[in-house]
Structure formats: C-alpha cells, structure tokens
Design a protein around this motif. Structure first.
Motif, PDB file in Angstrom:
ATOM      1  N   ALA A  21      13.048   0.755  -6.197  1.00 16.76           N
ATOM      2  CA  ALA A  21      11.979  -0.115  -6.694  1.00 16.76           C
ATOM      3  C   ALA A  21      10.639   0.227  -6.058  1.00 16.76           C
ATOM      4  O   ALA A  21       9.595   0.136  -6.711  1.00 16.76           O
ATOM      5  CB  ALA A  21      12.330  -1.577  -6.426  1.00 16.76           C
ATOM      6  N   LEU A  22      10.635   0.633  -4.796  1.00 13.39           N
ATOM      7  CA  LEU A  22       9.387   0.964  -4.116  1.00 13.39           C
ATOM      8  C   LEU A  22       8.772   2.245  -4.653  1.00 13.39           C
ATOM      9  O   LEU A  22       7.569   2.443  -4.539  1.00 13.39           O
ATOM     10  CB  LEU A  22       9.617   1.094  -2.606  1.00 13.39           C
ATOM     11  CG  LEU A  22       9.958  -0.185  -1.857  1.00 13.39           C
ATOM     12  CD1 LEU A  22      10.227   0.122  -0.386  1.00 13.39           C
ATOM     13  CD2 LEU A  22       8.847  -1.213  -1.989  1.00 13.39           C
ATOM     14  N   LYS A  23       9.574   3.102  -5.226  1.00  7.86           N
ATOM     15  CA  LYS A  23       9.059   4.386  -5.735  1.00  7.86           C
ATOM     16  C   LYS A  23       8.499   4.288  -7.133  1.00  7.86           C
ATOM     17  O   LYS A  23       7.923   5.237  -7.624  1.00  7.86           O
ATOM     18  CB  LYS A  23      10.157   5.441  -5.659  1.00  7.86           C
ATOM     19  CG  LYS A  23      10.478   5.826  -4.239  1.00  7.86           C
ATOM     20  CD  LYS A  23      11.489   6.920  -4.157  1.00  7.86           C
ATOM     21  CE  LYS A  23      11.695   7.264  -2.692  1.00  7.86           C
ATOM     22  NZ  LYS A  23      12.721   8.254  -2.495  1.00  7.86           N
ATOM     23  N   LEU A  24       8.660   3.155  -7.776  1.00  9.13           N
ATOM     24  CA  LEU A  24       8.147   2.980  -9.139  1.00  9.13           C
ATOM     25  C   LEU A  24       6.649   2.880  -9.159  1.00  9.13           C
ATOM     26  O   LEU A  24       5.979   2.514  -8.291  1.00  9.13           O
ATOM     27  CB  LEU A  24       8.768   1.751  -9.786  1.00  9.13           C
ATOM     28  CG  LEU A  24      10.252   1.853 -10.058  1.00  9.13           C
ATOM     29  CD1 LEU A  24      10.747   0.551 -10.662  1.00  9.13           C
ATOM     30  CD2 LEU A  24      10.592   3.001 -10.971  1.00  9.13           C
TER      31      LEU A  24
ATOM     32  N   ALA B 128       8.004  -6.108  10.033  1.00 16.98           N
ATOM     33  CA  ALA B 128       6.885  -5.616  10.831  1.00 16.98           C
ATOM     34  C   ALA B 128       5.975  -4.695  10.025  1.00 16.98           C
ATOM     35  O   ALA B 128       4.797  -4.535  10.365  1.00 16.98           O
ATOM     36  CB  ALA B 128       7.405  -4.884  12.070  1.00 16.98           C
ATOM     37  N   GLU B 129       6.481  -4.123   8.962  1.00 21.00           N
ATOM     38  CA  GLU B 129       5.681  -3.230   8.118  1.00 21.00           C
ATOM     39  C   GLU B 129       4.770  -3.996   7.156  1.00 21.00           C
ATOM     40  O   GLU B 129       3.906  -3.410   6.519  1.00 21.00           O
ATOM     41  CB  GLU B 129       6.587  -2.278   7.324  1.00 21.00           C
ATOM     42  CG  GLU B 129       7.378  -1.326   8.194  1.00 21.00           C
ATOM     43  CD  GLU B 129       6.493  -0.444   9.069  1.00 21.00           C
ATOM     44  OE1 GLU B 129       5.376  -0.082   8.635  1.00 21.00           O
ATOM     45  OE2 GLU B 129       6.920  -0.117  10.190  1.00 21.00           O
ATOM     46  N   LEU B 130       4.972  -5.295   7.068  1.00 18.43           N
ATOM     47  CA  LEU B 130       4.189  -6.115   6.144  1.00 18.43           C
ATOM     48  C   LEU B 130       3.020  -6.765   6.870  1.00 18.43           C
ATOM     49  O   LEU B 130       3.092  -7.052   8.055  1.00 18.43           O
ATOM     50  CB  LEU B 130       5.073  -7.204   5.530  1.00 18.43           C
ATOM     51  CG  LEU B 130       6.302  -6.722   4.762  1.00 18.43           C
ATOM     52  CD1 LEU B 130       7.137  -7.909   4.321  1.00 18.43           C
ATOM     53  CD2 LEU B 130       5.918  -5.851   3.586  1.00 18.43           C
TER      54      LEU B 130
ATOM     55  N   THR C  21       0.857  -1.186   0.000  1.00 28.05           N
ATOM     56  CA  THR C  21       0.000   0.000   0.000  1.00 28.05           C
ATOM     57  C   THR C  21       0.895   1.238   0.000  1.00 28.05           C
ATOM     58  O   THR C  21       2.095   1.160   0.289  1.00 28.05           O
ATOM     59  CB  THR C  21      -0.904   0.030   1.247  1.00 28.05           C
ATOM     60  OG1 THR C  21      -0.073   0.173   2.408  1.00 28.05           O
ATOM     61  CG2 THR C  21      -1.753  -1.231   1.354  1.00 28.05           C
ATOM     62  N   SER C  22       0.307   2.370  -0.295  1.00 22.65           N
ATOM     63  CA  SER C  22       1.106   3.599  -0.302  1.00 22.65           C
ATOM     64  C   SER C  22       1.644   3.911   1.091  1.00 22.65           C
ATOM     65  O   SER C  22       2.775   4.390   1.228  1.00 22.65           O
ATOM     66  CB  SER C  22       0.294   4.771  -0.859  1.00 22.65           C
ATOM     67  OG  SER C  22      -0.855   4.981  -0.084  1.00 22.65           O
ATOM     68  N   SER C  23       0.864   3.642   2.130  1.00 21.74           N
ATOM     69  CA  SER C  23       1.364   3.902   3.488  1.00 21.74           C
ATOM     70  C   SER C  23       2.509   2.944   3.837  1.00 21.74           C
ATOM     71  O   SER C  23       3.470   3.338   4.498  1.00 21.74           O
ATOM     72  CB  SER C  23       0.241   3.819   4.522  1.00 21.74           C
ATOM     73  OG  SER C  23      -0.303   2.533   4.557  1.00 21.74           O
TER      74      SER C  23
ATOM     75  N   LEU D  73       8.214   2.006   4.740  1.00 22.25           N
ATOM     76  CA  LEU D  73       9.412   1.272   4.334  1.00 22.25           C
ATOM     77  C   LEU D  73      10.475   2.237   3.807  1.00 22.25           C
ATOM     78  O   LEU D  73      11.660   2.091   4.109  1.00 22.25           O
ATOM     79  CB  LEU D  73       9.071   0.216   3.282  1.00 22.25           C
ATOM     80  CG  LEU D  73       8.355  -1.024   3.807  1.00 22.25           C
ATOM     81  CD1 LEU D  73       7.818  -1.867   2.658  1.00 22.25           C
ATOM     82  CD2 LEU D  73       9.267  -1.852   4.696  1.00 22.25           C
ATOM     83  N   SER D  74      10.044   3.222   3.046  1.00 17.85           N
ATOM     84  CA  SER D  74      10.979   4.214   2.528  1.00 17.85           C
ATOM     85  C   SER D  74      11.658   4.969   3.664  1.00 17.85           C
ATOM     86  O   SER D  74      12.864   5.228   3.627  1.00 17.85           O
ATOM     87  CB  SER D  74      10.247   5.181   1.593  1.00 17.85           C
ATOM     88  OG  SER D  74      11.148   6.079   1.019  1.00 17.85           O
TER      89      SER D  74
END
Length: 151
Positions: free
Chosen positions: A148-151, A69-71, A35-37, A42-43
């Motif tokens: 990769a997360l920002k794509l 923990a973020e997943l 998700t975006s959050s 993660l970022s």
C-alpha cells in the motif's frame, strides 16, 4: 465502556501483537499523506520486519514504537482520531445489537480487534499464540502495508 479493554488473559497476552497489526493496517490509510522519505523509512522497517527469522509477542511493542516514531505528531494524532472514530462506531453497533455467545456475553475486545483485523486473524492469534503464528500474521500485515505504501 472501552471496547478494547479485556479481562481475558489470552487476549491481554497477545495485545501487543494486535496493536502492532492495527498500526500496520492504519499505515495504509492514504489520508496520512506520508512523505516520500517517510515511505522509504517505513518500507525499510517493513523489509527488516519481514526478514526477521521469527517474531515473538515480546517484539511487538518495540516494532510498534519504531513504526510510530517515523510519523509526525500530527500523523500520530490522526491515527488516534481514526481509532477514536472506530471505537465510537463499535459502541454504536454494540448498543444496537443483542450479542451473545454459547459461553456467555461476548468478548468485546475480541470484537473490537476483529473490526480492524478480521475475526480470523484474532482467532488465529488467540488459538495459537506461538512464534510461528505471530511471525506469519505480522509478516502478512507488513507485506500488505508495504504494498500500500508503494502505490
């Protein structure tokens, strides 16, 4: 046979870093549908990881736990399924191959981690498991993951 099991004390000493690098690699999988959050959190974790003055082997378990923990539980299960599939592919490869090294039988765990991370990364960590090497490898992986997360 668990290809990630090892009797090599050098590999076992750096295993937390190898596991952190595998997690960072897995987080780039678009099938996770973050998700975006989650991407933002993660970022932020990846930014703080890259800003750390130096990373030690002992930091890897904590960092890996923070990332996981973020997943969601479903996403963690998905990562485990991917890991299981990778292990099955590696087992198939190993049953078909006749592997040997000048020092005797191959180090299966080294090959297994090499499948995920590249042989150069594993070799660098096993050859020089110091603070500078850990910091360089983890920062590079975090940077790739963040991109990769920002794509």
């Amino acid at each position: 046979m668990n290809p990630y099991a090892s009797t090599d004390p050098r590999l076992n000493a750096v295993r937390p870093v190898l596991e952190l690098l595998v997690t960072l690699r897995q987080l780039t999988d678009p099938a996770l549908m973050l998700t975006s959050s989650q991407r933002e959190r993660l970022s932020s974790l990846l930014d703080s990881l890259q800003a750390a003055p130096a990373l030690e082997i002992g930091d890897a378990d904590r960092l890996n736990a923070e990332l996981n923990a973020e997943l969601s539980a479903t996403q963690r299960q998905q990562l485990e399924r991917v890991r299981t599939a990778q292990t099955a592919r590696l087992r198939t490869l190993l049953t078909r191959a006749r592997l040997a090294t000048p020092d005797g039988p191959p180090q299966l765990a080294r090959l297994a981690y090499g499948q995920w991370l590249g042989a150069e990364t594993v070799t660098a960590l096993l050859t020089t498991p110091d603070r500078a090497t850990v910091t360089r490898l983890v920062r590079a992986a975090a940077l790739r993951t963040e991109a990769a997360l920002k794509l």
